[in-house]
Scaffold this motif. Structure first.
Motif, PDB file in Angstrom:
ATOM      1  N   GLU A 126      -1.913  11.362   4.432  1.00  0.00           N
ATOM      2  CA  GLU A 126      -1.018  10.497   3.872  1.00  0.00           C
ATOM      3  C   GLU A 126      -0.128  10.770   3.044  1.00  0.00           C
ATOM      4  OE1 GLU A 126      -0.463   7.289   4.983  1.00  0.00           O
ATOM      5  OE2 GLU A 126      -1.853   7.411   6.807  1.00  0.00           O
ATOM      6  N   LEU A 127      -0.651  11.367   1.921  1.00  0.00           N
ATOM      7  CA  LEU A 127       0.053  11.767   0.836  1.00  0.00           C
ATOM      8  C   LEU A 127       0.784  13.072   1.080  1.00  0.00           C
ATOM      9  CD1 LEU A 127      -2.302  10.993  -2.346  1.00  0.00           C
ATOM     10  CD2 LEU A 127      -0.514   9.557  -1.635  1.00  0.00           C
ATOM     11  N   ILE A 128       0.071  13.983   1.789  1.00  0.00           N
ATOM     12  CA  ILE A 128       1.004  15.150   2.138  1.00  0.00           C
ATOM     13  C   ILE A 128       2.216  15.077   2.729  1.00  0.00           C
ATOM     14  CG2 ILE A 128       0.774  17.528   2.983  1.00  0.00           C
ATOM     15  CD1 ILE A 128      -2.468  17.411   2.213  1.00  0.00           C
ATOM     16  N   VAL A 129       2.251  14.163   3.699  1.00  0.00           N
ATOM     17  CA  VAL A 129       3.471  13.671   4.568  1.00  0.00           C
ATOM     18  C   VAL A 129       4.496  13.253   3.821  1.00  0.00           C
ATOM     19  CG1 VAL A 129       4.304  12.381   6.357  1.00  0.00           C
ATOM     20  CG2 VAL A 129       2.131  13.981   6.899  1.00  0.00           C
ATOM     21  N   LYS A 130       3.926  12.089   2.885  1.00  0.00           N
ATOM     22  CA  LYS A 130       4.781  11.469   2.204  1.00  0.00           C
ATOM     23  C   LYS A 130       5.580  12.165   1.096  1.00  0.00           C
ATOM     24  CE  LYS A 130       3.060   6.591   2.681  1.00  0.00           C
ATOM     25  NZ  LYS A 130       2.085   6.904   3.570  1.00  0.00           N
ATOM     26  N   VAL A 131       4.968  13.185   0.529  1.00  0.00           N
ATOM     27  CA  VAL A 131       5.560  14.165  -0.544  1.00  0.00           C
ATOM     28  C   VAL A 131       6.618  14.946   0.160  1.00  0.00           C
ATOM     29  CG1 VAL A 131       3.738  15.928  -0.701  1.00  0.00           C
ATOM     30  CG2 VAL A 131       5.032  14.985  -2.908  1.00  0.00           C
ATOM     31  N   LEU A 133       2.776   9.472  -6.119  1.00  0.00           N
ATOM     32  CA  LEU A 133       3.492  10.674  -6.158  1.00  0.00           C
ATOM     33  C   LEU A 133       4.542  10.788  -6.985  1.00  0.00           C
ATOM     34  CD1 LEU A 133       3.604  10.895  -2.090  1.00  0.00           C
ATOM     35  CD2 LEU A 133       2.177  12.101  -3.550  1.00  0.00           C
ATOM     36  N   GLU A 134       4.898   9.787  -7.391  1.00  0.00           N
ATOM     37  CA  GLU A 134       5.862  10.063  -8.597  1.00  0.00           C
ATOM     38  C   GLU A 134       5.549  10.563  -9.921  1.00  0.00           C
ATOM     39  OE1 GLU A 134       7.971   6.270  -8.521  1.00  0.00           O
ATOM     40  OE2 GLU A 134       9.279   6.672  -6.695  1.00  0.00           O
ATOM     41  N   ARG A 135       4.190  10.340 -10.096  1.00  0.00           N
ATOM     42  CA  ARG A 135       3.497  10.959 -11.076  1.00  0.00           C
ATOM     43  C   ARG A 135       3.267  12.485 -11.339  1.00  0.00           C
ATOM     44  NH1 ARG A 135       0.201   7.748 -14.196  1.00  0.00           N
ATOM     45  NH2 ARG A 135       0.173   9.816 -15.305  1.00  0.00           N
ATOM     46  N   GLU A 136       3.638  13.077 -10.225  1.00  0.00           N
ATOM     47  CA  GLU A 136       3.757  14.501  -9.837  1.00  0.00           C
ATOM     48  C   GLU A 136       2.334  15.338 -10.074  1.00  0.00           C
ATOM     49  OE1 GLU A 136       6.661  16.491 -12.246  1.00  0.00           O
ATOM     50  OE2 GLU A 136       8.392  14.785 -11.924  1.00  0.00           O
ATOM     51  N   PRO A 137       1.531  14.883  -8.922  1.00  0.00           N
ATOM     52  CA  PRO A 137       0.045  15.449  -9.248  1.00  0.00           C
ATOM     53  C   PRO A 137      -0.044  16.931  -8.903  1.00  0.00           C
ATOM     54  CG  PRO A 137       0.558  14.400  -7.116  1.00  0.00           C
ATOM     55  CD  PRO A 137       1.714  14.093  -7.962  1.00  0.00           C
ATOM     56  N   TRP A 163       0.765  -1.055   0.004  1.00  0.00           N
ATOM     57  CA  TRP A 163      -0.081  -0.023   0.100  1.00  0.00           C
ATOM     58  C   TRP A 163       0.977   1.272   0.089  1.00  0.00           C
ATOM     59  CZ3 TRP A 163      -0.053   2.727   4.755  1.00  0.00           C
ATOM     60  CH2 TRP A 163      -0.961   4.133   4.809  1.00  0.00           C
ATOM     61  N   ALA A 164       1.877   1.340   0.896  1.00  0.00           N
ATOM     62  CA  ALA A 164       2.786   2.608   0.952  1.00  0.00           C
ATOM     63  C   ALA A 164       3.574   2.624  -0.376  1.00  0.00           C
ATOM     64  CB  ALA A 164       3.794   2.452   2.072  1.00  0.00           C
ATOM     65  N   ALA A 165       4.022   1.446  -0.978  1.00  0.00           N
ATOM     66  CA  ALA A 165       4.733   1.720  -2.192  1.00  0.00           C
ATOM     67  C   ALA A 165       3.964   2.099  -3.214  1.00  0.00           C
ATOM     68  CB  ALA A 165       5.172   0.225  -2.687  1.00  0.00           C
ATOM     69  N   GLY A 166       2.457   1.904  -3.280  1.00  0.00           N
ATOM     70  CA  GLY A 166       1.549   2.363  -4.271  1.00  0.00           C
ATOM     71  C   GLY A 166       1.216   3.723  -4.227  1.00  0.00           C
TER      72      GLY A 166
END
Length: 414
Positions: free
Chosen positions: A118-123, A105-109, A97-100
């Motif tokens: 979740e995404l904001i912290v990871k990015v 994020l690597e698609r540069e939204p 799940w984390a890898a997904g």
């Protein structure tokens, strides 16, 4: 003609606000040319939000905000649609799940609509160069707002974020009614027990906790609230709930339901107080509120008497029942369906409006930071909701409007 075999068909019937947004902005497509990343519990209501964003022109990049709440049928329904890309599957491990999420994020939204931050912290933590290119975000949960406030205090945010969770349309409907109803209904379905006449301990009296406590009492339960904030504790007291520290409240509990947004709420310190047969459930975002490891370490045997119930047998003969492995009881249990569609309709409409406003209109020039959602957007969603209910309310007269705006009330006698 509606295709009732479509896994989203039933939910579309109960999300008229999202359908109205899709119809209105499907023509003008204000999100055309933008990619919107969405992390949320990937079930039917989320699926309708994804379609609404896509209909407004966005390319939608979809992942789950929790690995165990993903519905396979929803992923399948979205995967086959143009303009939607999925980065999650049902049954993923935490690592997968984390890898997904990182792959997404690597698609540069351009924009991030988040749940639990979740995404904001990871990015920011793992892809800082991508964070610099993100135009904005929106966050729909209390847990996520807490993380954003900490990030802002540390001057870590690289883009503006609307705090969708803190709007009246989110607090008073999703948090109070959505969490209250869905948590209690899933506790009862999972256990096949009744609340009436039982003692329910509710940890936390924020908007979610007060919804759980009020609805439990309305169903005939005796309610005890635990709190760390003196003001929320006083509010619980004035609402008629008993107050106690967890070590004391646990001794009387038939159920303990946590909803604090913090960790270690029920822990090893409380094991001696918990009575035989107590049922523990978590309604907070992360699976840290009930320290399951402490209970497991104290047990000499573990069984599963019902689907979704893990029973820990203590050496003295007491049995402690934990629902959904201590994860979100209303979303990750075997019978869970999340919040009612009608209430998620308003929340997801606010998430849609966060993206539309910041990308396509007034919010474009915001500097990095956490922002309150503009009141005009909250009111607009409320008005759409009233329209779907065929309810009309009064308008201010010109004289009333002038009275509001005249701080001196110079002509109040007239």
């Amino acid at each position: 003609m509606t295709d009732d075999t479509d896994p989203l068909a039933w939910t579309r019937d109960y999300t008229p606000i999202l359908r109205s947004l899709a119809a209105e902005y499907g023509e003008t497509q204000p999100l055309a040319g933008y990619s919107v990343a969405l992390a949320s519990h990937l079930e039917q209501k989320t699926g309708v939000l994804v379609e609404t964003l896509r209909d407004a022109g966005a390319t939608v990049l979809v992942t789950g905000s929790e690995p165990h709440s993903t519905k396979a049928a929803v992923v399948d329904a979205l995967r086959d649609q143009d303009g939607i890309e999925t980065f999650v599957e049902a049954g993923m491990s935490d690592e997968e799940w984390a890898a997904g999420q990182h792959e997404l994020l690597e698609r540069e939204p351009d924009f991030i609509l988040d749940d639990g931050c979740e995404l904001i912290v990871k990015v920011h933590a793992d892809h800082p160069e991508i964070a610099e290119t993100v135009l904005g975000g929106g966050e729909q949960t209390t847990a996520g707002i807490t993380r954003l406030e900490a990030m802002e205090a540390d001057d870590m945010l690289s883009f503006p974020v609307y705090g969708v969770n803190d709007t009246p349309m989110k607090h008073y409907f999703d948090n109070v009614h959505g969490t209250g109803e869905s948590s209690l209904s899933n506790v009862m379905i999972t256990t096949n027990t009744m609340l009436s006449g039982k003692t329910v301990v509710v940890a936390g009296y924020g908007y979610c906790g007060r919804g759980i406590a009020r609805k439990a009492r309305g169903m005939g339960a005796q309610t005890i609230v635990t709190e760390v904030d003196p003001r929320k504790a006083l509010e619980a007291h004035m609402d008629g709930h008993r107050l106690a520290q967890m070590a004391e409240a646990a001794r009387e509990a038939d159920y303990v339901i946590t909803s604090t947004g913090n960790r270690d709420v029920v822990r090893g310190d409380h094991l001696d107080a918990l009575p035989d047969g107590v049922i523990l459930a978590n309604a907070g975002h992360f699976d840290v509120e009930i320290v399951v490891a402490d209970i497991e370490a104290a047990a000499d045997r573990v069984t599963e008497p019902r689907d979704g119930v893990t029973r820990y047998h203590l050496p003295d003969g007491r049995r402690i029942n934990v629902l959904a492995d201590g994860r979100l009881v209303n979303l990750t249990g075997p019978h869970s369906n999340g919040h009612p569609a009608e209430v998620m309709d308003t929340t997801f409409a606010m998430m849609f409006e966060a993206a539309r406003d910041m990308l396509a209109s007034e919010g474009k020039d915001l500097t990095p930071g956490l922002y309150a959602m503009p009141d005009r957007l909250d009111r607009a969603v409320a008005n759409r909701k009233l329209e779907t209910l065929d309810v009309e309310i009064d308008d201010l007269t010109e004289h009333q409007r002038e009275y509001y705006e005249d701080w001196e009330h110079a002509d109040s006698a007239f």
